[in-house]
Design a protein around this motif. Structure first.
Motif, short mmCIF file in Angstrom:
data_model
loop_
_atom_site.label_atom_id
_atom_site.label_comp_id
_atom_site.label_asym_id
_atom_site.label_seq_id
_atom_site.Cartn_x
_atom_site.Cartn_y
_atom_site.Cartn_z
N ALA A 193 -28.35 20.08 3.42
CA ALA A 193 -28.66 18.86 3.79
C ALA A 193 -28.22 17.71 2.85
O ALA A 193 -27.87 16.74 3.26
CB ALA A 193 -30.27 18.71 4.07
N TYR A 194 -28.26 18.01 1.48
CA TYR A 194 -27.92 17.00 0.53
C TYR A 194 -26.42 17.25 -0.37
O TYR A 194 -26.17 16.14 -0.87
CB TYR A 194 -28.85 17.20 -0.43
CG TYR A 194 -30.25 16.95 0.25
CD1 TYR A 194 -30.62 16.19 1.25
CD2 TYR A 194 -31.47 17.79 -0.19
CE1 TYR A 194 -31.71 15.92 1.84
CE2 TYR A 194 -32.40 17.73 0.53
CZ TYR A 194 -32.86 16.66 1.60
OH TYR A 194 -34.05 16.74 2.10
N GLY A 237 -25.27 14.31 1.93
CA GLY A 237 -25.09 14.46 3.60
C GLY A 237 -24.00 13.78 4.41
O GLY A 237 -24.13 14.02 5.63
N ALA A 251 -22.69 19.22 7.53
CA ALA A 251 -24.23 19.39 6.94
C ALA A 251 -25.30 20.03 7.72
O ALA A 251 -25.13 19.75 9.18
CB ALA A 251 -24.52 17.87 6.70
N SER A 277 -28.10 19.40 9.05
CA SER A 277 -29.06 18.29 9.07
C SER A 277 -30.12 18.67 10.04
O SER A 277 -31.01 17.59 9.99
CB SER A 277 -28.27 16.77 9.72
OG SER A 277 -27.71 17.35 10.82
N PRO A 316 -28.36 11.88 3.49
CA PRO A 316 -28.99 12.97 2.66
C PRO A 316 -30.40 12.92 3.67
O PRO A 316 -31.38 12.65 2.90
CB PRO A 316 -29.15 12.51 1.39
CG PRO A 316 -29.01 11.09 1.60
CD PRO A 316 -28.19 10.58 2.55
N LEU A 328 -32.84 15.02 6.31
CA LEU A 328 -33.19 16.48 6.92
C LEU A 328 -34.06 16.28 8.20
O LEU A 328 -35.18 15.87 7.82
CB LEU A 328 -33.37 17.57 5.96
CG LEU A 328 -33.65 18.85 6.42
CD1 LEU A 328 -32.56 19.49 6.85
CD2 LEU A 328 -34.27 19.63 5.01
#
Length: 506
Positions: free
Chosen positions: A289-290, A294, A299, A301, A399, A401
């Motif tokens: 996620a990061y 992101g 990603a 996500s 970033p 999620l």
């Protein structure tokens, strides 16, 4: 609380002035240059020429001459391989210089970028090997009077357009393979992160690449990219960027029916079952996620969690997210750097506001971070997300999620496939039957099983649906920059179909 690494002022920093490369000449261009303000430090760090449509046309003409009359397409595969391998060696020798440029222009953590440059070196070496393995086919089974030979020939002039999020890595997923096939190119890096690509031009000159084989034009999409995607003397376009611009690229290329390779957006799910190794998954969830703040098409996500473990997983992911170090990209301890522009930070926060208004809950983060310079975003977790929310369907590119839940395997697959994208996905379970079921039924170009965002130069990369067309990397990457030509050879005398044989006239 997020662990903060405050940016240090750039002491004695002088902005670097670059020129663009057209037909073997370095040119400053006309008019005011593009100034790149570091997203982490808020100061000008680079200046590039603001290329024009005329510059793009001259670069295309140079690439056309280099392909039609120059030495590069006519070299042996061994000779081209040697130049590409030399470029790999020079990239490795200047790795720290390249890493600094990407870190300061894109706000990427320096430790991460060093890894990306090392990966790019491996890609260039792999492309050098593939150059010598490119070959056609022969068919001697068509009868005594026929021999068929299928050639693979370089497609011609290729326009390569790359994004800002992985400036050097993504050009390295395209350019060495085009060169290995014998193509000539015009490259347009993002106007936000052109430095490392221009440095690559210096490296290729030193490696012995003939003039005109690679041209690098800096500037905006409307001024430069539009010409590169529509020009009749361009034979192929390779583009990485947003799905919206990818559609425009395809429309432009369609006017002359160019071949198009598109690597576009993603909204990638990680599907987690109760029997998964949760310790391994928690780390992968935070990383997926990061990583790169992101700002990554791959990603992870979307977390799609089985309801029985969702509450525990969200708590553990949030706990680990608190330890992620955010801040100065030049500090080796930083894991999440800056957001690329103030406008993009506004876009991310607008998604969060919309999700909160739709009923999602911020389980961690959710706010910009103020260091007094640059723009940064705290790692964020949105719980209680439903499949219809924009934050669950659209690429936030930050970033953030989003956590969704499921009860049955069929439901998990339906949620994963319910969006327009199909770039990558992950599945976590100790049951290999479950992993294979997800792997075969989720529509994505890559499905990771009990890992996430792993890769290798040998493995193809690309997406389905609105995540793009074609594949990069892998053994077929060079073939993507070729056309096949059939040579159908007749052996011996041939009787015309309209003239009867003499004995039949008697």
């Amino acid at each position: 609380m997020t662990v903060l690494v405050a940016p240090k002022a750039l002491a004695n920093h002088t902005a670097r002035d670059f020129k663009m490369l057209i037909d073997g000449r370095w040119e400053a261009g006309e008019g005011q240059p593009i100034e790149r303000v570091a997203p982490s430090h808020g100061v000008v760090v680079s200046r590039y020429p603001a290329g024009t449509s005329a510059d793009a046309e001259r670069a295309i003409a140079a690439a056309r001459r280099a392909f039609d009359h120059g030495p590069w397409p006519r070299m042996t595969a061994s000779e081209r391989s040697g130049v590409i391998l030399k470029a790999a060696q020079l990239i490795s020798a200047r790795a720290e210089e390249l890493a600094y440029l990407d870190a300061i222009e894109a706000g990427k953590p320096i430790t991460q970028v060093r890894g990306e440059i090392a990966g790019a070196v491996d890609i260039w070496r792999y492309a050098a090997a593939l150059a010598r393995d490119l070959h056609g086919e022969s068919y001697n089974t068509l009868g005594d009077s026929t021999l068929g030979v299928v050639l693979r020939e370089a497609i011609g002039v290729v326009s390569i357009i790359t994004p800002w999020n992985f400036p050097f890595l993504i050009v390295s997923q395209k350019l060495p393979f085009a060169l290995a096939a014998g193509c000539t190119t015009v490259v347009k890096p993002s106007e936000l992160t052109s430095g490392s690509t221009l440095l690559l031009g210096e490296i290729l000159e030193e490696a012995g690449l003939p003039k005109g084989a690679v041209n690098i034009v800096t500037g905006t999409g409307p001024a430069v990219g539009a010409v590169m995607t529509a020009h009749p003397e361009v034979d192929m376009v390779s583009f990485t960027g947003s799905t919206g611009v990818g559609k425009l690229t395809m429309t432009n290329a369609a006017q002359t029916l160019k071949k198009v390779s598109l690597e576009l957006g993603g909204k990638n799910p990680q599907i987690v079952f109760p029997d998964a190794d949760l310790d391994a998954f928690i780390d992968a969830a935070v990383f997926g996620a990061y990583f790169n703040a992101g700002e990554c098409c791959n990603a992870g996500s979307r977390l799609i969690l089985h309801k029985s473990i969702a509450e525990d997983v969200v708590r553990r992911v949030a706990a680990l997210a608190r330890d992620v170090k955010v801040g100065d990209p030049l500090d080796p301890s930083t894991q999440v750097g800056a957001i690329i522009t103030p406008q993009h930070l506004d876009k991310i926060t607008a998604y969060l506001d919309g999700a909160a208004g739709a009923g999602a809950r911020i389980a961690h983060g959710g706010e910009p971070l103020d260091f007094g310079m640059g723009q940064f975003m705290a790692p964020t977790i949105l719980d209680g997300v439903t499949p219809g929310m924009a934050v669950a369907r659209e690429e936030v590119f930050g970033p953030v999620l989003s956590v969704l839940t499921f009860e049955t395997t069929a439901e998990a697959i339906e949620i994963a496939n319910s969006i327009d994208y199909g770039l990558s996905a992950g599945v976590w379970s100790r049951d290999f039957d479950t992993c294979l079921t997800i792997g075969r039924r989720v529509r994505a170009g890559t499905v990771w099983m009990n890992t996430f965002m792993d890769g290798a130069s040998e493995l193809p990369f690309g997406g389905t649906k609105q995540s793009g067309l074609g594949r990069e990397l892998g053994r077929h990457a060079v073939e993507d920059y070729t056309e096949t030509k059939t040579l159908n050879m007749h052996i011996g005398a041939r009787t015309s179909w309209w003239m009867p044989k003499a004995d039949k006239l008697a």
